[in-house]
Design a protein around this motif. Structure first.
Motif, PDB file in Angstrom:
ATOM      1  N   GLN A  16       1.420   4.432  -2.117  1.00 11.24           N
ATOM      2  CA  GLN A  16       1.521   5.828  -1.691  1.00 11.24           C
ATOM      3  C   GLN A  16       1.400   6.794  -2.860  1.00 11.24           C
ATOM      4  O   GLN A  16       1.580   7.992  -2.693  1.00 11.24           O
ATOM      5  CB  GLN A  16       2.863   6.046  -0.983  1.00 11.24           C
ATOM      6  CG  GLN A  16       3.003   5.216   0.285  1.00 11.24           C
ATOM      7  CD  GLN A  16       4.456   4.969   0.639  1.00 11.24           C
ATOM      8  OE1 GLN A  16       5.343   5.656   0.164  1.00 11.24           O
ATOM      9  NE2 GLN A  16       4.697   3.971   1.470  1.00 11.24           N
ATOM     10  N   GLY A  17       1.119   6.274  -4.061  1.00 12.32           N
ATOM     11  CA  GLY A  17       0.841   7.160  -5.191  1.00 12.32           C
ATOM     12  C   GLY A  17       2.009   7.388  -6.127  1.00 12.32           C
ATOM     13  O   GLY A  17       1.846   7.987  -7.170  1.00 12.32           O
ATOM     14  N   ARG A  18       3.204   6.903  -5.763  1.00  9.81           N
ATOM     15  CA  ARG A  18       4.318   7.122  -6.675  1.00  9.81           C
ATOM     16  C   ARG A  18       4.397   5.978  -7.678  1.00  9.81           C
ATOM     17  O   ARG A  18       3.763   4.949  -7.525  1.00  9.81           O
ATOM     18  CB  ARG A  18       5.621   7.258  -5.884  1.00  9.81           C
ATOM     19  CG  ARG A  18       5.614   8.519  -5.036  1.00  9.81           C
ATOM     20  CD  ARG A  18       7.005   8.972  -4.689  1.00  9.81           C
ATOM     21  NE  ARG A  18       7.679   8.076  -3.768  1.00  9.81           N
ATOM     22  CZ  ARG A  18       8.983   8.128  -3.517  1.00  9.81           C
ATOM     23  NH1 ARG A  18       9.733   9.013  -4.134  1.00  9.81           N
ATOM     24  NH2 ARG A  18       9.538   7.300  -2.667  1.00  9.81           N
ATOM     25  N   TRP A  19       5.204   6.159  -8.710  1.00 16.97           N
ATOM     26  CA  TRP A  19       5.243   5.198  -9.800  1.00 16.97           C
ATOM     27  C   TRP A  19       6.291   4.119  -9.579  1.00 16.97           C
ATOM     28  O   TRP A  19       7.188   4.251  -8.750  1.00 16.97           O
ATOM     29  CB  TRP A  19       5.568   5.898 -11.106  1.00 16.97           C
ATOM     30  CG  TRP A  19       4.411   6.630 -11.693  1.00 16.97           C
ATOM     31  CD1 TRP A  19       3.142   6.655 -11.218  1.00 16.97           C
ATOM     32  CD2 TRP A  19       4.440   7.444 -12.850  1.00 16.97           C
ATOM     33  NE1 TRP A  19       2.373   7.433 -12.024  1.00 16.97           N
ATOM     34  CE2 TRP A  19       3.128   7.927 -13.026  1.00 16.97           C
ATOM     35  CE3 TRP A  19       5.430   7.793 -13.764  1.00 16.97           C
ATOM     36  CZ2 TRP A  19       2.800   8.758 -14.094  1.00 16.97           C
ATOM     37  CZ3 TRP A  19       5.098   8.621 -14.807  1.00 16.97           C
ATOM     38  CH2 TRP A  19       3.798   9.097 -14.966  1.00 16.97           C
ATOM     39  N   GLU A  75      -0.915  -1.683  -8.850  1.00 17.36           N
ATOM     40  CA  GLU A  75      -1.818  -1.148  -9.877  1.00 17.36           C
ATOM     41  C   GLU A  75      -1.027  -0.936 -11.183  1.00 17.36           C
ATOM     42  O   GLU A  75      -0.057  -0.191 -11.197  1.00 17.36           O
ATOM     43  CB  GLU A  75      -2.398   0.165  -9.358  1.00 17.36           C
ATOM     44  CG  GLU A  75      -3.175   1.001 -10.347  1.00 17.36           C
ATOM     45  CD  GLU A  75      -4.403   0.300 -10.898  1.00 17.36           C
ATOM     46  OE1 GLU A  75      -5.146  -0.276 -10.101  1.00 17.36           O
ATOM     47  OE2 GLU A  75      -4.586   0.319 -12.123  1.00 17.36           O
ATOM     48  N   ALA A 108       9.607  11.065  -8.497  1.00 16.39           N
ATOM     49  CA  ALA A 108       8.259  10.678  -8.910  1.00 16.39           C
ATOM     50  C   ALA A 108       8.055   9.177  -8.761  1.00 16.39           C
ATOM     51  O   ALA A 108       6.946   8.690  -8.878  1.00 16.39           O
ATOM     52  CB  ALA A 108       8.025  11.085 -10.359  1.00 16.39           C
ATOM     53  N   CYS A 109       9.151   8.452  -8.525  1.00 15.03           N
ATOM     54  CA  CYS A 109       9.069   6.991  -8.553  1.00 15.03           C
ATOM     55  C   CYS A 109       9.352   6.425  -7.169  1.00 15.03           C
ATOM     56  O   CYS A 109      10.285   6.839  -6.493  1.00 15.03           O
ATOM     57  CB  CYS A 109      10.092   6.417  -9.516  1.00 15.03           C
ATOM     58  SG  CYS A 109      10.017   7.185 -11.102  1.00 15.03           S
TER      59      CYS A 109
END
Lengths: 201, 507
Positions: free
Chosen positions: A73-76, A97, A124-125
């Motif tokens: 979903q794009g978060r870290w 990734e 952000a995570c």
């Protein structure tokens, strides 16, 4: 001892606190384990403790399906003081990734706890994985609040000896290697049936 | 005082009403003009053909390529000597360059770093003359007529300038000419020539090839089509026809180069940065008081940044003490921070982690050079792709931990297990090298294991034999094994000394 003291004791069973605070879960990717966890997966926005003494028994393979789904979903994914290097070719083979991984290696325990809290709280995570962070119980409560605020999956890896300490974490698992696979013993799961699962990893 | 030397200051001659009327009395600004006639300007052009490469400080022991463009369109714009030796040249496509060398260091072209380098060079050359001008992306121009006497002539002056620039790590091509454009063209030809007078210009420029001019591809082809290959042939053509056929641009360039048309050059004024100093009402080492004082300075910093529509990448807070050396608190900023509270919070994280040696008597706040502010439009609802929170997190972690304790990782397509990953700055770059037979944990160094440990093979052997051409050769047989305790290990036997090593865990 007042009533509030009694109610705030985590050993007291209170149905209102069932499941994770936000109630959302992330499927573990292992149906046998999902069936035994409250809500059917890792509690999102909450802390999970994974207790084991050995490296290489499948402790990462256990969490990899959930991490790759969350990071999609794009978060870290933040790794605080991992014992070894998370190896990028294997991470991306497992669906995570590597460029979405941030590795933090603070020198002191205070810094590690601080970094975990920042990661969880930031929003952000998707997940924060932490090692060598033997935080005191009040610290763990702080981390729990941070995870709720940032809606992050907090995975704290601790030694088996920590099983006797009480902890406000929403989910506690002990991991043992066996010839048939990884034995996951659910020490604490708010509202889940609990029990033991053997996962052929 | 003899006022007649300055007629424009002579009160009896000038009445206020007359002063404003140019018809009655021409404005007396011709003094400087007449002096230019007596001492025409002389320009030294320093050109940096390898600026693209040098700006990225490439390694000197392995091939390094500077690349521009994406995917199959990627082109090598510069490369270092090691790469030249294996046959790579600028202008090649990246794929054909990769055919020449196995694994070069790839650097992405960075125009911001290039202009930083030029700014540093311009800053350094201000000691030689007060008129320095930038040629963006290419070099600097120095007006040196006024400095000739002080530095002992053209040659000694040029030598000193070049020495200064070389000490910054740059190798210039240079030329001296009475007009800026002529100096640039001569420098492009790489002739290191000196032309002192305008009369000598046509002769000196005549030998230049047309590629030294800034011409478009089409004009260049047209000119070569009618047999014009050198500048003297172009100079012989009638000017009117030139501008009719190829527009006024070409004619203007030639007039400017020959000194027949004005060619104003903006003066270099130095890089802008914010600096503030504030004395404290009383000496203190209390972080809260310091932050309150710093907060006021940060507020004026942000006003300054808004006025210049800029952002900064680094902020330094200097704490001055009575008898100790100053304490410097350096704050790296990745995100675009325009809120006082956010900066103060970052500063407080940083202040917590240091110990002040003594009470602070004053504070200074110094910014790095200003960068152009690139705004971002935000969506009404937070989206997954919104990375401002991630930069925020990086700022916070970076304020407390050093660069070595905070990094991102990426896979790299190499055979050697140690080489198939690298550290990157977090969130940058994607890679698609994946191997499912690799362990999730890799040891930083292979650890020797004795032969007595009982291990049961699960998979293998996989032979990895690589690196013999660069002196880092490995020849190993890798096995995935299970120990008696149930852990899965990645071990190998070095085929040269038959020793067993542990290299990773299947975590």
């Amino acid at each position: 001892m007042s009533l509030d003291d009694v109610l705030s004791d985590p050993r007291v069973f209170r149905p209102r606190r069932l499941g994770s605070p936000s109630g959302a879960v992330q499927a573990t990717g292992f149906a046998a384990l999902d069936a035994r966890l409250s809500g059917g997966g890792w509690p999102k926005g909450a802390l999970t403790e994974l207790l084991s003494d050995e490296t290489g028994i499948g402790e990462l393979r256990l969490v990899m399906p959930a991490l790759s789904a969350l990071a999609g979903q794009g978060r870290w994914v933040v790794w605080v003081s991992p014992p070894h290097l998370p190896y990028p070719p294997a991470l991306s083979a497992a669906g995570l990734e590597p460029s979405q991984c941030l590795i933090v290696q603070p020198r002191t325990r205070e810094d590690r706890v601080w970094a975990v809290e920042q990661g969880l709280r930031s929003g952000a995570c998707a997940a924060v994985l932490a090692w060598r962070c033997n935080a005191a119980s009040r610290h763990v409560r702080r981390l729990q609040l941070a995870a709720e605020a940032g809606d992050a999956l907090g995975l704290i890896f601790r030694p088996l000896s920590a099983a006797v300490q009480r902890s406000p974490a929403a989910l506690r698992l002990s991991l043992l290697a066996s010839p048939d696979g990884l034995v996951v013993d659910i020490l604490k799961s708010r509202g889940g049936p609990g029990g033991k699962v053997v996962l052929p990893l | 005082m003899n006022l007649s030397l300055f007629p424009e200051l002579d009160p009896p001659n000038v009445k206020p009403a007359q002063r404003s009327s140019p018809r009655l009395r021409p404005a007396p600004v011709l003094a400087s003009h007449s002096s230019t006639h007596r001492h025409p300007l002389l320009w030294l052009c320093l050109r940096f053909p390898h600026l693209t490469l040098q700006a990225l400080s490439p390694p000197s022991d392995e091939p390094a390529l500077v690349v521009e463009g994406e995917g199959s369109m990627a082109i090598v714009v510069a490369c270092n000597d090691v790469a030249v030796q294996v046959g790579i040249e600028a202008g090649m496509s990246l794929s054909s360059a990769l055919a020449c060398v196995d694994a070069p260091r790839l650097l992405r072209r960075d125009p911001a770093r290039e202009s930083d380098c030029l700014a540093a060079i311009a800053d350094a050359s201000v000691v030689f003359t007060d008129r320095v001008s930038l040629i963006p992306g290419e070099g600097v121009l120095l007006e040196i007529r006024g400095s000739l006497k002080l530095f002992g002539g053209i040659r000694p002056l040029c030598e000193q300038v070049i020495e200064r620039v070389q000490s910054l790590g740059h190798e210039p091509a240079w030329a001296v000419a009475p007009t800026p454009l002529a100096a640039l063209w001569l420098a492009r030809a790489g002739s290191s020539s000196v032309v002192e007078s305008k009369e000598a210009l046509p002769g000196a420029l005549g030998r230049l090839s047309l590629s030294c001019l800034s011409l478009s591809e089409r004009v260049l082809e047209n000119l070569q089509g009618i047999g014009v290959r050198q500048l003297d042939a172009l100079l012989r053509l009638p000017r009117d026809g030139l501008s009719r056929r190829w527009g006024p641009g070409l004619r203007k360039q030639m007039d400017q180069a020959l000194g027949q048309a004005p060619d104003p050059r903006p003066c270099w004024r130095g890089a802008l940065r914010f600096q503030a100093y504030r004395e404290l009402a009383m000496e203190t080492a209390n972080a809260e008081w310091l932050l309150r004082a710093a907060g006021a300075m940060i507020e004026s910093l942000l006003v300054f940044l808004r006025r210049h529509d800029s952002r900064i990448e680094q902020l330094t807070l200097i704490c001055h003490h009575h008898s100790h050396d100053d304490t410097r608190v350096v704050l790296g900023l990745l995100g675009i921070t325009r809120q006082v509270e956010a900066l103060v919070a970052l500063l407080s994280i940083r202040l917590e982690s240091i110990r002040l040696p003594a009470n602070v008597i004053a504070l200074s706040l110094v910014s790095s050079t200003l960068r152009r502010f690139e705004g971002q439009s935000c969506s009404l609802l937070p989206e997954a792709g919104d990375d401002s929170r991630q930069r925020d997190l990086l700022d916070r972690l970076g304020a407390r931990f050093g660069v070595g304790e905070l990094f991102g990782i990426a896979a790299r397509a190499r055979h050697a297990p140690e080489g198939s990953w690298r550290r990157i700055s977090p969130g940058q770059g994607k890679t698609d090298y994946q191997r499912c037979d690799r362990p999730l944990w890799l040891l930083s160094q292979p650890r020797p294991i004795d032969g007595k440990t009982r291990l049961h093979p699960v998979a293998g052997p996989e032979r990895i034999e690589t690196g013999w051409w660069e002196g880092r050769d490995i020849t190993r047989d890798y096995y995935r094994v299970r120990s008696d305790e149930g852990t899965q290990l990645w071990v190998f036997r070095d085929r040269r000394n038959r020793q067993w090593f542990l290299h990773g865990y299947f975590g």
